[in-house]
Structures are given as C-alpha cells and as structure tokens.
Write a protein that holds these residues in place. Structure first.
Motif, PDB file in Angstrom:
ATOM      1  N   PRO A  19       0.242  -2.737  40.699  1.00 40.04           N
ATOM      2  CA  PRO A  19       0.772  -2.986  39.351  1.00 40.04           C
ATOM      3  C   PRO A  19       2.280  -3.241  39.368  1.00 40.04           C
ATOM      4  N   ASP A  20       2.715  -4.083  38.454  1.00 40.99           N
ATOM      5  CA  ASP A  20       4.144  -4.365  38.332  1.00 40.99           C
ATOM      6  C   ASP A  20       4.770  -3.288  37.444  1.00 40.99           C
ATOM      7  N   TYR A  21       5.042  -2.127  38.048  1.00 40.72           N
ATOM      8  CA  TYR A  21       5.545  -0.996  37.273  1.00 40.72           C
ATOM      9  C   TYR A  21       6.928  -1.255  36.675  1.00 40.72           C
ATOM     10  N   ARG A  22       7.638  -2.248  37.195  1.00 35.72           N
ATOM     11  CA  ARG A  22       8.948  -2.573  36.598  1.00 35.72           C
ATOM     12  C   ARG A  22       8.784  -3.123  35.186  1.00 35.72           C
ATOM     13  N   ALA A  23       7.634  -3.723  34.924  1.00 39.52           N
ATOM     14  CA  ALA A  23       7.400  -4.335  33.608  1.00 39.52           C
ATOM     15  C   ALA A  23       6.606  -3.431  32.676  1.00 39.52           C
ATOM     16  N   ILE A  24       6.002  -2.373  33.226  1.00 39.54           N
ATOM     17  CA  ILE A  24       5.118  -1.511  32.420  1.00 39.54           C
ATOM     18  C   ILE A  24       5.933  -0.404  31.767  1.00 39.54           C
ATOM     19  N   ARG A  25       5.755  -0.240  30.462  1.00 35.54           N
ATOM     20  CA  ARG A  25       6.423   0.831  29.720  1.00 35.54           C
ATOM     21  C   ARG A  25       5.371   1.746  29.102  1.00 35.54           C
ATOM     22  N   PRO A  26       5.746   2.980  28.769  1.00 35.48           N
ATOM     23  CA  PRO A  26       4.749   3.901  28.209  1.00 35.48           C
ATOM     24  C   PRO A  26       3.980   3.338  27.017  1.00 35.48           C
ATOM     25  N   GLU A  27       4.651   2.554  26.175  1.00 35.18           N
ATOM     26  CA  GLU A  27       3.979   2.044  24.986  1.00 35.18           C
ATOM     27  C   GLU A  27       2.938   0.973  25.299  1.00 35.18           C
ATOM     28  N   HIS A  28       2.888   0.501  26.547  1.00 34.19           N
ATOM     29  CA  HIS A  28       1.873  -0.485  26.921  1.00 34.19           C
ATOM     30  C   HIS A  28       0.504   0.151  27.145  1.00 34.19           C
ATOM     31  N   TYR A  29       0.452   1.430  27.467  1.00 33.93           N
ATOM     32  CA  TYR A  29      -0.788   2.012  27.963  1.00 33.93           C
ATOM     33  C   TYR A  29      -1.898   2.093  26.917  1.00 33.93           C
ATOM     34  N   ILE A  30      -1.632   2.680  25.771  1.00 33.07           N
ATOM     35  CA  ILE A  30      -2.710   2.850  24.782  1.00 33.07           C
ATOM     36  C   ILE A  30      -3.268   1.508  24.315  1.00 33.07           C
ATOM     37  N   PRO A  31      -2.442   0.521  23.970  1.00 28.41           N
ATOM     38  CA  PRO A  31      -3.021  -0.787  23.614  1.00 28.41           C
ATOM     39  C   PRO A  31      -3.832  -1.394  24.755  1.00 28.41           C
ATOM     40  N   ALA A  32      -3.374  -1.212  25.981  1.00 26.24           N
ATOM     41  CA  ALA A  32      -4.111  -1.760  27.117  1.00 26.24           C
ATOM     42  C   ALA A  32      -5.461  -1.060  27.268  1.00 26.24           C
ATOM     43  N   PHE A  33      -5.476   0.256  27.123  1.00 28.30           N
ATOM     44  CA  PHE A  33      -6.744   0.974  27.200  1.00 28.30           C
ATOM     45  C   PHE A  33      -7.688   0.533  26.099  1.00 28.30           C
ATOM     46  N   ARG A  34      -7.187   0.395  24.883  1.00 26.46           N
ATOM     47  CA  ARG A  34      -8.070  -0.002  23.777  1.00 26.46           C
ATOM     48  C   ARG A  34      -8.678  -1.385  24.034  1.00 26.46           C
ATOM     49  N   ALA A  35      -7.863  -2.307  24.510  1.00 27.31           N
ATOM     50  CA  ALA A  35      -8.368  -3.649  24.810  1.00 27.31           C
ATOM     51  C   ALA A  35      -9.377  -3.597  25.959  1.00 27.31           C
ATOM     52  N   ALA A  36      -9.092  -2.779  26.967  1.00 30.75           N
ATOM     53  CA  ALA A  36      -9.996  -2.671  28.120  1.00 30.75           C
ATOM     54  C   ALA A  36     -11.317  -2.006  27.722  1.00 30.75           C
ATOM     55  N   PHE A  37     -11.252  -1.004  26.823  1.00 29.58           N
ATOM     56  CA  PHE A  37     -12.476  -0.387  26.315  1.00 29.58           C
ATOM     57  C   PHE A  37     -13.345  -1.439  25.624  1.00 29.58           C
ATOM     58  N   ASP A  38     -12.721  -2.210  24.751  1.00 31.99           N
ATOM     59  CA  ASP A  38     -13.475  -3.224  24.009  1.00 31.99           C
ATOM     60  C   ASP A  38     -14.099  -4.245  24.958  1.00 31.99           C
ATOM     61  N   GLU A  39     -13.340  -4.682  25.938  1.00 32.85           N
ATOM     62  CA  GLU A  39     -13.851  -5.663  26.900  1.00 32.85           C
ATOM     63  C   GLU A  39     -15.030  -5.095  27.679  1.00 32.85           C
ATOM     64  N   HIS A  40     -14.903  -3.841  28.117  1.00 36.08           N
ATOM     65  CA  HIS A  40     -15.971  -3.222  28.897  1.00 36.08           C
ATOM     66  C   HIS A  40     -17.246  -3.076  28.066  1.00 36.08           C
ATOM     67  N   LEU A  41     -17.105  -2.634  26.835  1.00 34.80           N
ATOM     68  CA  LEU A  41     -18.282  -2.483  25.972  1.00 34.80           C
ATOM     69  C   LEU A  41     -18.939  -3.829  25.692  1.00 34.80           C
ATOM     70  N   HIS A  42     -18.118  -4.868  25.560  1.00 40.11           N
ATOM     71  CA  HIS A  42     -18.671  -6.212  25.361  1.00 40.11           C
ATOM     72  C   HIS A  42     -19.460  -6.638  26.600  1.00 40.11           C
ATOM     73  N   GLU A  43     -18.940  -6.320  27.781  1.00 31.49           N
ATOM     74  CA  GLU A  43     -19.645  -6.652  29.025  1.00 31.49           C
ATOM     75  C   GLU A  43     -20.964  -5.885  29.125  1.00 31.49           C
ATOM     76  N   ILE A  44     -20.950  -4.626  28.730  1.00 35.45           N
ATOM     77  CA  ILE A  44     -22.183  -3.831  28.744  1.00 35.45           C
ATOM     78  C   ILE A  44     -23.187  -4.408  27.745  1.00 35.45           C
ATOM     79  N   SER A  45     -22.682  -4.808  26.602  1.00 32.24           N
ATOM     80  CA  SER A  45     -23.559  -5.384  25.583  1.00 32.24           C
ATOM     81  C   SER A  45     -24.236  -6.657  26.092  1.00 32.24           C
ATOM     82  N   ARG A  46     -23.501  -7.470  26.819  1.00 30.75           N
ATOM     83  CA  ARG A  46     -24.087  -8.697  27.374  1.00 30.75           C
ATOM     84  C   ARG A  46     -25.214  -8.361  28.354  1.00 30.75           C
ATOM     85  N   ILE A  47     -25.055  -7.272  29.106  1.00 32.93           N
ATOM     86  CA  ILE A  47     -26.118  -6.861  30.040  1.00 32.93           C
ATOM     87  C   ILE A  47     -27.367  -6.438  29.274  1.00 32.93           C
ATOM     88  N   THR A  48     -27.185  -5.646  28.228  1.00 28.14           N
ATOM     89  CA  THR A  48     -28.348  -5.103  27.506  1.00 28.14           C
ATOM     90  C   THR A  48     -29.033  -6.149  26.629  1.00 28.14           C
TER      91      THR A  48
END
Length: 683
Positions: A19-48
């Motif tokens: 990871p490019d930790y020079r560019a990552i700030r604490p405020e990036h984490y929660i939005p990134a997790f929320r987007a990643a959660f949504d993407e993962h659930l969408h991928e699971i939905s496509r499987i089912t």
C-alpha cells in the motif's frame, strides 16, 4: 470522497502491491471499508443469482475471487491498527469493529450461498478436482457450517448481534490494555534505582521519559507478559517489585481501563454463542475445528505436563531460596519479582554464564543480517535486499525485497523492531498482501517486535530472549513468504490455530546452531566471536529454569481453557477468585511463579485470535521438537533439508490438512519424547 480520491480503493502501483501509505490518511479507511463491503456483497449476490446448478467454478472459485478489494483494505488497516494505533486510528478501529463483524456474518451466514456450497460439497466425489480444490470445498463447507450458516433466520439474527458485540468488546479490551500499559509504565527518579542496566538500556529509559516530558527521569515501559526482562538485571529489589506490581495491575484497577467487566462479558457472550451453535462451551466450539478436536484432548496434555512442571518449579525455587539465604545480609522469602534476578545468579554459578553480559554479542543489525537472514539463505537459498525507496506504514519499519535462489522475485519482508506508545505489546507477524496464483499476488509480510529504542548513537543490543523472538517471528514470516497456493483462502499462515506456531518454533533452532551463531554472535566493538566454551554452556542450560518457564506458560494456557469452558449459566463476579480457583485446580497456583498472562492483560485470548487456543504453542511444540530432531539426524542446515521443509510444509500453506503435511515431511506422526526431553520432563 470519490473512489478515485481514495488510495485504498485502487490497486497499489508500488512493487508487490504494497500500500502507498504516504497517500493514505485515517479518514480514508471507513469510506474504503464501506465501498469494499458493498462490492463484496455485490460479488456474493452475483454468485447466488447464477441460474445454473452449483459447480466448483461458479461457486467455490467465484467465492475465492470475491472480496479482493476488502482484503486489500483490511490488510492495510489492521497492520496499522496494531503497530501504530494513534488516537485517530483507534477511533477508526472502534467504529469499524461492529461493521466488520456484521459484514463477515453477511457472507458466512448467507443462506443461498451456503446452499450452493452444500451442493458442491455433496457431489465432491464425482468432481474432477485436484487436491487443493477438493480441500477448498471441504474447508468452505466446514467453515460456513461452523460459523452457523445452517441455523434458522432467527438464530442467525441473534448470532450476528453476538458477533458484533464481541467484536466491539475485543476492541475495547485491546484499547484499555494499551492505555493502561502506557499509564503504568514505571518512572524512576534516579539512575541508581536502575542499577544493573547497561548504558544503552539506561539511555533508552531516559529517552522514553524525555518523550513524555519527564526530562531527568527514567521510564521503563511494560512488556505484554507478566514481569519484564529487566527483572533479571536490576539489583534494587524495590525497583523490581515496582515493575512487577505495575505489570500485574494492568486492566484490573477501578478506572476507565478496567478490563474485568469487559472480559466477563466477553466470556458470557462467547458461551452464549457456543450454545447457539450447538456446543457446550466456547472451548468445545473452537477446538472442534482444530487439530486437537475437543477440549478433553487439550486438558489431557496440559494436566500431564502441569504436575511435573510444578515439581520442577518448586525445586528451582528451593535453589533460589538457598542462594538468598546464603548470600543476602538480611535473607527474605523469594517472591515473583526476585525469580529472574536470582535465577541468573544460579545460572552463573552452575554454568558460569551471565546472559545479560552476552548482549554486546547480539547487536540487532548483525543478528538480523548475519543470523536470521544468513540461516534462511543457507537453508532455502533466499536473499534479502533492503528497499529504502519503499515507504511502509511507519518510518521505523524497514522494507526488504526477498528473492529466490535463482534470482526470481518472491516478496517483501518488513521489520518493525522498536517499541512505541502507539504499538500494542508483544511480537507478531501479519501479511499486508497474501500470495495467490488466482489473484496474481505475491506476499508482503511484517514482523513486529517491541525492543526499546536506544539513545542517539547507541547500538541496539538484544537480550537472548529478544534474539529468540526475532528468529521466532521470522519463522512466521517465512511461512507467509513461502506458501505457494492457488486460492487466497489457503495463503500464508492460514492454517489451524494449533498448528500455526509450529514453523516459527522450528526456526528458533538456528539461534545456537554453530555456523549460524558464529556468523552473527560477534562483539559489536571488537568483532570477537562468542567464546565456544560459553556457547557449550549455553547449550547445557537448555533445560535450566524450564520448571518455571513451563509452569507459567501452562498456567496461562489453563486459564484460557478455564474461562472458555464455562457454560451460559456461569455467574462470575470476581475475576481474581476465578483465576485462583482455576490455577489451584491444575496445581499451578504458586504466587512465586505467576501465570505468564493474567486475565485482564491476556490479549492473546480476549483481543487476539487465540481464544481457547493458547494451548497451541505447546501443542505445536510437539511437532517442533520432533522436527528439530529430524534436522539434526539429517545434517542440519543444508539446502536439501530446507527444500524438503519448504516444499512439504511451509510451501503448502493451508492447502492441506496440517497433520497430513507433517506426516508427508517426517514420514510418521510426531513423537512427544523430544518435547519432554527439551522441557526437562522426561521423569
């Protein structure tokens, strides 16, 4: 914040995907997790939602491809939250804990997904799968079943709530422990109170005090385990007592960091969850999916080892008392804070070895380059090149590129050696990127230790225990680097908990191996080799003080089991009383030999991944000691031996039943006799 503005949501362009930790700030984490959660659930939905019948490709392999963004974000964050937990990162961690638990349940308890996995599992014998694919189907089915995917909707909803509550409580336990460990660091007014420490250790204590605005004072930070390495050196008994008292007080004071109500609630909720899943206790739930199989097997081993260990510890205490009675002007009963100090005196008298005097031969850089790396190169052919152009998550974390013997790239190794207030205690390995042929990723692994940072211009001189820790954690790193699998589910150290410590314990064998020791154990000023006579005496002490060492470990392992064998009807109000009763039950209730971790600072089991699994160190040590014998019988540090160990054990990661992998390597099941000999328990 748009996805393109968040560096966590784009694959890193840096080597090996670090990871490019020079560019990552604490405020990036929660939005990134929320987007990643949504993407993962969408991928699971496509499987089912696939209309065709479940197959390995459209269900199991598709499941392995899903969640890549989430894995990337999670690895990046949890590396920082353990090693550099600033207040901003702690706030993210608190917010994230229930979100992550809820998401994990949304996947592992997904009914339509479980139905598809079940269908593939039911037709397993008719499918044309290779061994890794077959085992992958078995593990996905087993893990989803174990997680509760077969429960009805009402039970699943209750389980999800329990998991979220437990995730939040575990986070609270770790935060309280970190804060209390910092608050209870012991401040000394004068250097005389620390008589016995080296100039470098005094310098480190002065630096630590100055960093807290306590110029002219000396601050001793606490280690994760009970006690402190300095107890073996400090001549001032009051100073030893103060450090021990502070260590044992963590998490058990009536203040904001009190972990007693937190751990009681964790225990209660874990028992409730186990009952919901059909198990009589949390220990039964955990061990059901480990090599041990059930708590009874764990108890049998712990009890079998506890009795002779306690006998040996009592004999060791009697020897210490005789020394105190003979040498002290005003003799006193030996207490816990005296043990390490007088043990070193006995060791010196019996073997003519002062382990604290060995530190000039254990300069950290030389230990790393000419010991840890040297042994890995001789055994496996891998080489290490520091990459100062690659910036990790903290300025103190160094990055090394690892190459195979043929020059081909393998991955990155990151070493974060020094302690700081924002780092949790102890030592560990974790991946930042996991290897997978399916995803085309190579490993990036981290080792964290907590060595005091010396003053400016002072060398970092390690204790023998710190040398051992570095070799141990590097064994985990090698496991993470060498595992070569197709599916990310099996990457690195993703093996059963009671097997994961095996490779790391094996790697400790090279510390005193003649050609390795001679290469790194050189006086940091003169270059003089460690006297061969001292080395022989070190080897002769391998069973010395093992009654104490084994007893304190077994006491902690039994405490873990005791807490997690209680049922839902348990009403535990007094944590100290519960501890005392549990230790008395197994015969390890000796206040002079306190448990390695008391409950209120037992991070392994209340905020880490070892709940009902702390026994795994001794369980794995059976395999470790047997493997050390194999290396000795087969020529030791050779490429042929290293290649066999790498290919048949480290290289398979979690893609094979670990006991099958061990049998494949050793040619038989493990023998417990080498462990008993090592621990001085043969009689």
């Amino acid at each position: 914040m748009t996805d393109t503005a968040n560096p966590l949501l784009q694959p890193s362009t840096l080597p090996y995907g670090i990871p490019d930790y020079r560019a990552i700030r604490p405020e990036h984490y929660i939005p990134a997790f929320r987007a990643a959660f949504d993407e993962h659930l969408h991928e699971i939905s496509r499987i089912t939602m696939v209309r065709s019948m479940p197959t390995f490709e459209n269900t199991i392999e598709a499941l392995e491809r899903a969640g890549e963004t989430l894995d990337r974000v999670a690895h990046a964050f949890y590396t920082v939250s353990s090693a550099d937990a600033t207040p901003e990162i702690q706030a993210v961690d608190e917010q994230l804990a229930p979100l992550m638990a809820a998401h994990n349940d949304a996947v592992s308890l997904n009914g339509p997904l479980y139905w598809r996995v079940q269908q593939v599992f039911d037709q397993l014998d008719s499918l044309d799968l290779d061994p890794e694919q077959r085992y992958l189907v078995e593990r996905h089915h087993r893990e989803m079943t174990h997680a509760g995917a077969a429960l009805d909707d009402e039970a699943k909803a209750h389980l999800t709530l329990l998991n979220q509550q437990l995730s939040t409580l575990s986070n609270t336990f770790e935060r309280n422990l970190l804060n209390d460990t910092n608050d209870l660091a012991v401040v000394f007014d004068a250097a005389e109170q620390l008589d016995g420490l080296s100039a470098g250790e005094l310098s480190a204590a002065a630096r630590s005090a100055a960093e807290r605005g306590l110029d002219g004072h000396y601050l001793v930070s606490l280690t994760l385990f009970t006690g402190h390495p300095y107890l073996a050196q400090l001549r001032n008994r009051n100073s030893r007592r103060d450090i021990m008292a502070a260590s044992q007080a963590r998490g058990s004071r009536d203040n904001a960091n009190d972990n007693r109500p937190v751990l009681r609630e964790i225990v209660r909720l874990r028992a409730e969850r186990a009952a919901l899943l059909g198990y009589e206790s949390h220990a039964a739930y955990i061990t059901a999916d480990e090599t041990a199989g059930n708590p009874g097997a764990v108890e049998d081993m712990l009890r079998a080892l506890a009795a002779p260990s306690a006998v040996n510890a009592r004999a060791e205490r009697e020897a210490l008392q005789l020394l105190v009675d003979r040498t002290e002007p005003e003799p006193f009963p030996v207490e816990a804070h005296d043990w390490a100090f007088y043990t070193e005196k006995v060791r010196e008298a019996l073997y003519d070895i002062d382990t604290s005097a060995l530190r000039p031969w254990f300069e950290a850089e030389r230990v790393l380059q000419d010991g840890v790396f040297f042994a890995a190169t001789r055994l496996y052919g891998v080489t290490f090149t520091e990459r100062s152009d690659l910036v990790s998550y903290h300025p103190g974390a160094r990055v090394f590129e690892v190459s195979n013997a043929d020059g081909s790239p393998l991955g990155l190794y990151i070493l974060d050696l020094y302690t700081r207030d924002s780092k949790r205690g102890g030592a560990w390995m974790n991946p930042i990127v996991s290897q997978s042929r399916l995803r085309g990723t190579s490993p990036v692994v981290v080792n964290n230790l907590n060595v005091p940072l010396p003053g400016d211009g002072e060398p970092t001189l390690l204790t023998l225990d710190e040398v051992t820790t570095l070799f141990h954690e590097f064994g985990h790193a090698l496991h993470g680097l060498f595992a070569t699998v197709t599916y990310p589910h099996f990457a690195g150290t993703n093996v059963f908990r009671d097997f994961v410590e095996f490779p790391s314990q094996v790697n400790e064998m090279w510390i005193l191996w003649p050609e390795v020791l001679d290469n790194y154990a050189r006086h940091h000023e003169t270059g003089e080799a460690l006297d061969p006579a001292i080395v022989e005496r070190l080897r002769a002490t391998e069973t010395f003080d093992q009654g104490h060492a084994t007893s304190e470990y077994l006491a902690a392992a039994w405490l873990d089991q005791a807490w997690h064998r209680v049922g839902t009807d348990a009403d535990i109000e007094d944590v100290a009383a519960f501890e005392a009763a549990a230790l008395a039950d197994i015969g390890l209730n000796d206040p002079v030999v306190p448990t390695r971790y008391s409950s209120t600072y037992f991070a392994h089991v209340f905020s880490g991944g070892y709940s009902a699994g702390y026994y795994s160190y001794i369980w794995s040590e059976v395999l470790d000691a047997d493997t050390v014998d194999w290396f000795r019988e087969n020529g030791g540090l050779t490429r042929e031996n290293g290649d066999r160990f790498r290919q048949r054990l480290l290289g398979v990661g979690g893609s094979k039943d670990p006991l099958e992998a061990y049998h494949d390597f050793r040619g038989r099941v493990a023998d417990i006799a080498p462990l008993l000999k090592r621990r001085g328990l043969e009689a």
